[in-house]
Design a protein around this motif. Structure first.
Motif, mmCIF file in Angstrom:
data_model
loop_
_atom_site.group_PDB
_atom_site.id
_atom_site.type_symbol
_atom_site.label_atom_id
_atom_site.label_comp_id
_atom_site.label_asym_id
_atom_site.label_seq_id
_atom_site.Cartn_x
_atom_site.Cartn_y
_atom_site.Cartn_z
ATOM 1 N N GLY A 9 0.822 -1.207 0.000
ATOM 2 C CA GLY A 9 0.000 0.000 0.000
ATOM 3 C C GLY A 9 0.859 1.261 0.000
ATOM 4 O O GLY A 9 0.596 2.222 -0.729
ATOM 5 N N ILE A 10 1.912 1.258 0.802
ATOM 6 C CA ILE A 10 2.827 2.406 0.838
ATOM 7 C C ILE A 10 3.541 2.563 -0.495
ATOM 8 O O ILE A 10 3.685 3.683 -1.003
ATOM 9 N N LEU A 11 3.980 1.461 -1.088
ATOM 10 C CA LEU A 11 4.633 1.509 -2.400
ATOM 11 C C LEU A 11 3.684 2.092 -3.446
ATOM 12 O O LEU A 11 4.091 2.932 -4.251
ATOM 13 N N ARG A 12 2.422 1.676 -3.425
ATOM 14 C CA ARG A 12 1.423 2.198 -4.369
ATOM 15 C C ARG A 12 1.259 3.707 -4.201
ATOM 16 O O ARG A 12 1.256 4.460 -5.179
ATOM 17 N N ALA A 40 4.680 -1.871 -10.056
ATOM 18 C CA ALA A 40 3.248 -1.604 -10.250
ATOM 19 C C ALA A 40 2.471 -2.901 -10.456
ATOM 20 O O ALA A 40 1.373 -3.069 -9.914
ATOM 21 N N LEU A 41 3.023 -3.813 -11.228
ATOM 22 C CA LEU A 41 2.357 -5.102 -11.440
ATOM 23 C C LEU A 41 2.310 -5.905 -10.146
ATOM 24 O O LEU A 41 1.294 -6.549 -9.847
ATOM 25 N N MET A 99 -3.893 6.026 -8.012
ATOM 26 C CA MET A 99 -2.989 5.152 -7.269
ATOM 27 C C MET A 99 -2.885 5.578 -5.808
ATOM 28 O O MET A 99 -2.915 4.738 -4.911
ATOM 29 N N MET A 100 -2.769 6.856 -5.565
ATOM 30 C CA MET A 100 -2.660 7.320 -4.187
ATOM 31 C C MET A 100 -3.915 6.998 -3.379
ATOM 32 O O MET A 100 -3.825 6.619 -2.215
#
Length: 166
Positions: A14-17, A135-136, A92-93
């Motif tokens: 979630g943080i990466l996204r 992203a994938l 995305m955020m």
């Protein structure tokens, strides 16, 4: 793997996204307002500048250089870029429209990768490819289900009718 490890992994996704979304939102704001990272105020879109002119004229190399040069400064390309940056970044955020935002992010990163083929800093892979893989992974491993609005988003009637919006 314990439940705690799984939860930590999900939170990291979630943080990466959110971080990847922020990179898109920041690029949008910088190109719109000329915040100096790297766009200067004189080339800001609000001051009449083109977000694609410099990059597609001077920072491209390889077999697609002529194509990119011909698109530099084109108003339609400028607006498509800006729309893509803000739409993909915000979705995305917020953790919404996971299918569309993942596809949009991957396509934008692939196009940015194609600006310089082969990459100047590595013969095969640069950070655009790493972003595509990330992203994938976020999408396939459920990173939209954590630290975002995916649960509420998926309950909207329009999203239920149009699964592409999930």
């Amino acid at each position: 793997m314990t439940e705690l490890d799984t939860n930590r992994g999900a939170i990291c996704l979630g943080i990466l996204r959110i971080a990847m979304g922020w990179t898109m939102v920041w690029a949008f704001m910088d190109k719109l307002f000329g915040l100096g990272f790297p766009s200067t105020p004189d080339v800001a879109m609000i001051n009449g500048g083109s977000p694609t002119e410099y990059y597609l004229t001077y920072l491209v190399d390889g077999p697609f250089e002529g194509i990119w040069n011909s698109l530099a400064g084109n108003a339609v390309v400028d607006w498509l870029l800006m729309f893509g940056l803000i739409a993909v970044g915000v979705s995305m955020m917020l953790g919404i429209a996971s299918k569309l935002s993942t596809v949009g992010f991957v396509v934008m990163m692939a196009l940015m990768f194609a600006l310089e083929v082969p990459p100047a800093d590595n013969p095969l892979i640069d950070y655009h490819i790493i972003y595509i893989i990330a992203a994938l992974a976020v999408y396939w491993l459920g990173g939209y289900g954590h630290l975002g609005l995916q649960g509420r988003w998926s309950e909207l009637p329009i999203v239920r009718r149009l699964p592409i919006l999930e």
